[in-house]
Motif scaffolding. Structure first.
Motif, short mmCIF file in Angstrom:
data_model
loop_
_atom_site.label_atom_id
_atom_site.label_comp_id
_atom_site.label_asym_id
_atom_site.label_seq_id
_atom_site.Cartn_x
_atom_site.Cartn_y
_atom_site.Cartn_z
N GLN A 1 0.83 -1.21 0.00
CA GLN A 1 0.00 0.00 0.00
C GLN A 1 0.86 1.25 0.00
OE1 GLN A 1 -2.41 0.30 3.52
NE2 GLN A 1 -3.78 1.82 2.60
N ASP A 2 0.53 2.19 -0.88
CA ASP A 2 1.21 3.49 -0.84
C ASP A 2 0.17 4.60 -0.81
OD1 ASP A 2 0.84 4.85 -3.59
OD2 ASP A 2 1.42 2.80 -4.16
N PHE A 3 0.64 5.81 -0.58
CA PHE A 3 -0.28 6.95 -0.41
C PHE A 3 0.01 8.02 -1.44
CE2 PHE A 3 0.48 4.57 3.43
CZ PHE A 3 -0.82 4.22 3.79
N SER B 1 10.40 7.76 -14.49
CA SER B 1 10.96 6.82 -15.46
C SER B 1 10.34 5.43 -15.33
CB SER B 1 12.48 6.75 -15.31
OG SER B 1 12.77 6.03 -14.14
N GLY B 2 10.22 4.74 -16.44
CA GLY B 2 9.62 3.40 -16.45
C GLY B 2 9.30 3.01 -17.88
N PHE B 3 9.03 1.71 -18.06
CA PHE B 3 8.75 1.22 -19.43
C PHE B 3 7.40 0.53 -19.56
CE2 PHE B 3 13.30 1.60 -19.14
CZ PHE B 3 13.60 2.23 -20.33
N ASN C 1 -4.19 6.78 -2.16
CA ASN C 1 -4.22 5.44 -1.54
C ASN C 1 -4.31 4.36 -2.61
OD1 ASN C 1 -4.34 3.37 0.27
ND2 ASN C 1 -6.46 3.76 0.90
N THR C 2 -3.21 3.60 -2.74
CA THR C 2 -3.21 2.52 -3.73
C THR C 2 -2.77 1.23 -3.06
OG1 THR C 2 -2.69 4.04 -5.51
CG2 THR C 2 -2.20 1.72 -5.93
N ILE C 3 -3.56 0.18 -3.28
CA ILE C 3 -3.17 -1.13 -2.70
C ILE C 3 -3.09 -2.15 -3.83
CG2 ILE C 3 -3.77 -2.96 -1.07
CD1 ILE C 3 -5.49 -0.90 0.43
N PHE C 4 -1.93 -2.77 -3.97
CA PHE C 4 -1.77 -3.91 -4.88
C PHE C 4 -1.84 -5.17 -4.02
CE2 PHE C 4 -0.26 -0.84 -7.88
CZ PHE C 4 -0.55 -1.41 -9.12
N SER C 5 -2.79 -6.07 -4.35
CA SER C 5 -2.90 -7.31 -3.56
C SER C 5 -2.50 -8.51 -4.42
CB SER C 5 -4.35 -7.55 -3.14
OG SER C 5 -4.84 -6.42 -2.50
P1 ADP Z 1 6.56 1.31 -15.06
O1 ADP Z 1 6.44 1.63 -13.60
O2 ADP Z 1 7.92 0.88 -15.45
O3 ADP Z 1 6.01 2.37 -15.92
P2 ADP Z 1 4.67 -0.81 -14.50
O4 ADP Z 1 4.17 -1.90 -15.38
O5 ADP Z 1 5.30 -1.23 -13.23
O6 ADP Z 1 5.64 0.05 -15.39
O7 ADP Z 1 3.47 0.13 -14.18
C1 ADP Z 1 2.59 0.52 -15.22
C2 ADP Z 1 1.94 1.86 -14.90
O8 ADP Z 1 1.05 1.71 -13.79
C3 ADP Z 1 2.93 2.90 -14.45
O9 ADP Z 1 3.45 3.60 -15.56
C4 ADP Z 1 2.09 3.81 -13.58
O10 ADP Z 1 1.44 4.77 -14.39
C5 ADP Z 1 1.04 2.88 -12.99
N1 ADP Z 1 1.37 2.46 -11.61
C6 ADP Z 1 1.96 1.31 -11.21
N2 ADP Z 1 2.06 1.26 -9.87
C7 ADP Z 1 1.51 2.39 -9.41
C8 ADP Z 1 1.29 2.94 -8.08
N3 ADP Z 1 1.68 2.28 -6.99
N4 ADP Z 1 0.69 4.14 -7.99
C9 ADP Z 1 0.27 4.79 -9.09
N5 ADP Z 1 0.44 4.35 -10.35
C10 ADP Z 1 1.05 3.17 -10.52
#
Ligand code: ADP
Length: 452
Positions: free
Chosen positions: A375-377, A404-406, A432-436
């Protein structure tokens, strides 16, 4: 639209039909009255020549019994002076000379037909027979024709409507199934399927054939792209590993502080590049079905702790807090790949919450599975984007374009978890974002189980 067109067409046809009948009736009436006037004229020649008005009147009076539809009649002499007249009972006399036009034999005035027939005797015009004929029959004809036309129009429209309904159902069912298929392809990115054509020969079949061809082209170009990614990432891996190794050696040997900083920066960037290359290699493996899991028994608590500790060393701004229950479980999974998922989720949680300083990792379990939540905020993910972020190369540009990211991390995570027969999903709102991540329990239970 079809019904509307049918109504217009039918209406025009029936109007033309009624108008034609009216015209035909008028022409027939005019001809028969001209013939009648001709007979009357021939009979009146001697009366005119002998100036016998009475004889002229008698000739006209026969009209009462022979042709009652004649309202008025008159015999004009060669100077267009009235010689004899006739009027049907209850009808007023009219002045024929008023409407008289030289050379014209018939004229329709106020639902009446006026006939002017010259009386010729040995090529000499001795007078004119004038008739005013009632066209009451025309009204009946118009009424009947319009009623028939109206009834036929209603029947035609009803038939057109029923036909249109049947046709529409047939067309729209096929069209809707094509649209459904297109939406499905768009949502799943599965370009390898094809729309099953019903063998028809119409535009919908052409459309589906074109769409199927388009799918083939996409699949082909994706295959070429995947091949390129596979080859390029493979070719990059070896020199990059060697660059990284040399930089690591250099970092240890270098004593000059300024140079050391340069080497460290180079090393950092080489690591970033290496991460990308590994991600691309994974993508390539996933695409070609070669991502193989190395299943071993792992203590999931230990794995989470190790990952958090390693992350906490790099992440200066965020405190990673562990919450929930001790799972106390040994699961059968690919340790490296599960660690890769955790690293990815933690790195995203930190990356996409630049203005906060907390990330929470919590764990829970049920009889059937264990769940790890990160979980992040931070900036959050809009509802409509939540499914899309698991797509290959998908990034939310407006919010995270500057970070940065792909767009590969979540795609790889999703595939890894799916291969473990688990699930990964998002709950998110701004701040508030939760990845489960849930993994099924095909596991051995370890003794310890305590809350912390
Ligand atoms: P990357 O982070 O390298 O761009 P990811 O596949 O990990 O690629 O994530 C895809 C997209 O999902 C990201 O570009 C971002 O826009 C969104 N994302 C992922 N995790 C989060 C998060 N915790 N909070 C907000 N957006 C997120």
């Amino acid at each position: 639209m079809q019904v509307f067109t049918s109504v217009i067409v039918l209406f025009l046809c029936f109007t033309a039909f009624v108008l034609y009948h009216i015209k035909d009736y008028r022409a027939r009436k005019a001809n028969s009255m001209i013939s009648l006037a001709q007979v009357l004229g021939t009979n009146s020649i001697s009366a005119i020549q002998f100036q016998d008005n009475e004889a002229g009147k008698n000739i006209l009076a026969d009209l009462r019994t022979v042709t009652p539809e004649v309202l008025n009649a008159a015999i004009l002499d060669a100077n267009n002076k009235v010689f004899a007249t006739y009027s049907r009972a209850e009808v007023y006399n009219i002045d024929f000379t008023k409407n008289f036009i030289k050379g014209q034999q018939t004229k329709f005035v106020d639902k009446n037909l006026l006939v002017y027939k010259p009386i010729n005797n040995n090529d000499e015009m001795v007078g004119t027979i004038c008739l005013r004929v009632e066209l009451s029959e025309l009204n009946t004809i118009i009424k009947t024709q319009y009623t028939i036309a109206f009834i036929l129009l209603i029947i035609g429209v009803a038939l057109a409507f029923v036909l249109a309904l049947i046709m529409q159902r047939y067309i729209s069912t096929r069209l809707l199934s094509l649209v459904k298929f297109m939406n499905h392809v768009g949502a799943t990115d599965n370009y390898k399927t094809h729309f099953v054509n019903d063998g028809g020969n119409d535009e919908i079949s052409v459309l589906s054939t074109v769409f199927n061809k388009l799918l083939d082209q996409i699949t082909e170009s994706q295959q070429r792209k995947d091949e390129f990614i596979g080859i390029a990432s493979h070719e990059l891996k070896t020199p990059l590993t060697s660059i990284k190794a040399y930089l690591q050696v250099l970092e240890k040997r270098e004593h000059d502080e300024r140079n050391k900083v340069y080497v460290q920066k180079s090393l950092e960037n080489a690591k970033k590049l290496e991460n990308l290359v590994y991600d691309l290699l994974d993508v390539s493996k996933i695409q070609s079905g070669q991502l193989v899991l190395n299943m071993t028994e792992i203590d999931i608590d230990v794995l989470i702790d190790e990952t958090i500790t390693a992350f906490q060393i790099i992440s200066k701004q965020h405190e990673i807090i562990k919450d929930g229950v001790l799972l106390g479980i040994i699961v059968t999974a690919d340790k490296q790949r599960i660690e890769q998922v955790l690293v990815n989720l933690l790195s995203n949680a930190i990356k996409y919450s630049p203005d906060t300083n907390r990330v929470i990792v919590s764990t829970s379990k049920t009889d059937k599975n264990i769940t790890i939540k990160v979980q992040d905020f931070g900036i959050g993910i809009a509802k409509e984007e939540q499914d899309k972020v698991f797509n290959r190369f998908y990034r939310i540009k407006e919010k995270s374009g500057h970070i940065s990211g792909f767009g590969l991390g979540l795609y790889i995570c999703n595939d890894i978890i799916n291969r473990h027969h688990g699930t990964i999903h998002i709950e998110s709102e701004p701040g508030n974002t939760i990845f489960s991540v849930s993994l099924p329990l095909t596991t051995k239970k370890v003794e310890t189980e305590a809350a912390f």
